[in-house]
Design a protein around this motif. Structure first.
Motif, short mmCIF file in Angstrom:
data_model
loop_
_atom_site.label_atom_id
_atom_site.label_comp_id
_atom_site.label_asym_id
_atom_site.label_seq_id
_atom_site.Cartn_x
_atom_site.Cartn_y
_atom_site.Cartn_z
N UNK A 170 1.07 -1.21 -0.37
CA UNK A 170 -0.34 0.53 -0.40
C UNK A 170 0.82 1.20 0.05
N UNK A 171 1.90 1.25 0.82
CA UNK A 171 2.77 2.12 0.94
C UNK A 171 3.28 2.52 -0.34
N UNK A 172 4.13 1.56 -1.44
CA UNK A 172 4.76 1.17 -2.28
C UNK A 172 3.65 2.28 -3.27
N UNK A 173 2.65 1.38 -3.13
CA UNK A 173 1.15 2.10 -4.44
C UNK A 173 1.45 3.46 -4.40
N UNK A 174 1.21 4.28 -2.92
CA UNK A 174 0.83 5.20 -2.31
C UNK A 174 2.03 6.05 -2.71
N UNK A 175 3.02 5.82 -2.43
CA UNK A 175 4.12 6.65 -2.88
C UNK A 175 4.60 6.49 -4.57
N UNK A 176 5.02 5.93 -4.83
CA UNK A 176 5.08 5.94 -6.22
C UNK A 176 4.28 4.55 -7.53
N UNK A 177 3.15 4.58 -7.20
CA UNK A 177 2.45 4.05 -8.22
C UNK A 177 2.30 2.13 -8.57
N UNK A 178 3.20 2.06 -8.33
CA UNK A 178 3.44 0.30 -8.81
C UNK A 178 5.16 0.00 -8.32
N UNK A 179 5.16 -1.03 -7.73
CA UNK A 179 6.94 -1.94 -7.71
C UNK A 179 7.22 -1.29 -8.38
N UNK A 180 7.67 -1.32 -10.19
CA UNK A 180 8.08 -1.09 -11.22
C UNK A 180 8.47 0.55 -11.07
N UNK A 181 7.45 1.40 -10.63
CA UNK A 181 7.55 2.80 -10.30
C UNK A 181 9.05 3.15 -8.80
N UNK A 182 9.07 2.26 -7.95
CA UNK A 182 9.92 2.40 -6.77
C UNK A 182 11.17 1.78 -7.90
N UNK A 183 10.83 0.92 -8.62
CA UNK A 183 12.75 0.41 -9.35
C UNK A 183 12.96 1.35 -9.91
N UNK A 184 12.32 1.88 -10.54
CA UNK A 184 12.79 2.74 -11.18
C UNK A 184 13.03 4.37 -10.66
N UNK A 185 12.15 4.48 -9.75
CA UNK A 185 12.65 5.40 -9.06
C UNK A 185 14.60 5.52 -8.13
N UNK A 186 14.35 4.33 -7.72
CA UNK A 186 16.00 3.55 -7.30
C UNK A 186 16.85 3.71 -8.48
N UNK A 187 16.56 3.10 -9.53
CA UNK A 187 17.93 3.19 -10.07
C UNK A 187 18.07 4.80 -10.62
N UNK A 188 16.85 5.65 -10.82
CA UNK A 188 17.10 6.96 -10.84
C UNK A 188 18.37 7.49 -10.23
N UNK A 189 17.96 7.17 -8.83
CA UNK A 189 18.52 7.94 -7.78
C UNK A 189 19.83 7.09 -7.72
N UNK A 190 19.99 5.73 -7.75
CA UNK A 190 21.45 5.61 -7.65
C UNK A 190 22.45 5.62 -8.96
N UNK A 191 21.45 6.12 -10.34
CA UNK A 191 22.43 6.11 -10.93
C UNK A 191 22.47 7.58 -11.10
#
Length: 172
Positions: A3-24
């Motif tokens: 639920x938190x992932x969906x609330x803040x990122x929209x989906x698990x895929x969007x969370x991974x995208x944000x993670x890769x953008x941040x780390x990159x």
């Protein structure tokens, strides 16, 4: 929590995208900082890059497992593009450093930089993901987990630095 992932990122895929953008972006900034460091040789900068990579790898092993998984699966086009973009940017920065070393006579002319980076990343990822085998093969089963992590970090950093020195300075 899904639920938190969906609330803040929209989906698990969007969370991974944000993670890769941040780390990159963090990786790019660190590499730029090392390359622009005044008063140290190009070889010392390469050694700093190895140390930095080892610190990131050992400190963020979960992320690096995710990164390896995403590269092998190659089924999320957005994440694949983010990883490729990060690799291209980092390669351009490393090429700048190698050219600097070549221009000042510190490095030899024909350096296969993509293969050099593949060697570092592949060797490090393999050791971290199969460290239970390395522990047995190197005869250090008696070390506690923290001691073993320090041992492989130092051993791998030293190994990579020796390889890179040979690749960059001597005809091989």
């Amino acid at each position: 929590n899904l639920a938190m992932i969906s609330y803040y990122f929209g989906s698990k895929e969007k969370l991974l995208e944000a993670l890769f953008q941040y780390r990159g972006e963090a990786s790019k900034m660190t590499i730029e900082s090392i390359i622009e460091s005044p008063g140290i040789s190009a070889m010392e900068k390469v050694y700093l890059l190895v140390d930095n990579f080892m610190d990131k790898l050992m400190g963020q092993q979960c992320f690096h497992r995710i990164m390896a998984r995403e590269q092998v699966l190659n089924n999320a086009p957005v994440i694949t593009a983010l990883i490729l973009d990060m690799k291209k940017r980092n390669l351009e920065l490393i090429e700048k450093l190698i050219r600097e070393g070549q221009e000042n006579g510190e490095f030899r002319a024909n350096v296969d930089i993509p293969m050099m980076m593949t060697t570092m990343i592949g060797t490090a990822h393999h050791l971290v993901t199969t460290k239970h085998y390395y522990r047995e093969l190197s005869g250090v089963q008696q070390l506690g987990e923290a001691e073993f992590e320090m041992f492989i970090r130092a051993k791998l950093a030293s190994h990579l630095k020796s390889l890179f020195k040979a690749m960059l300075k001597y005809e091989i």
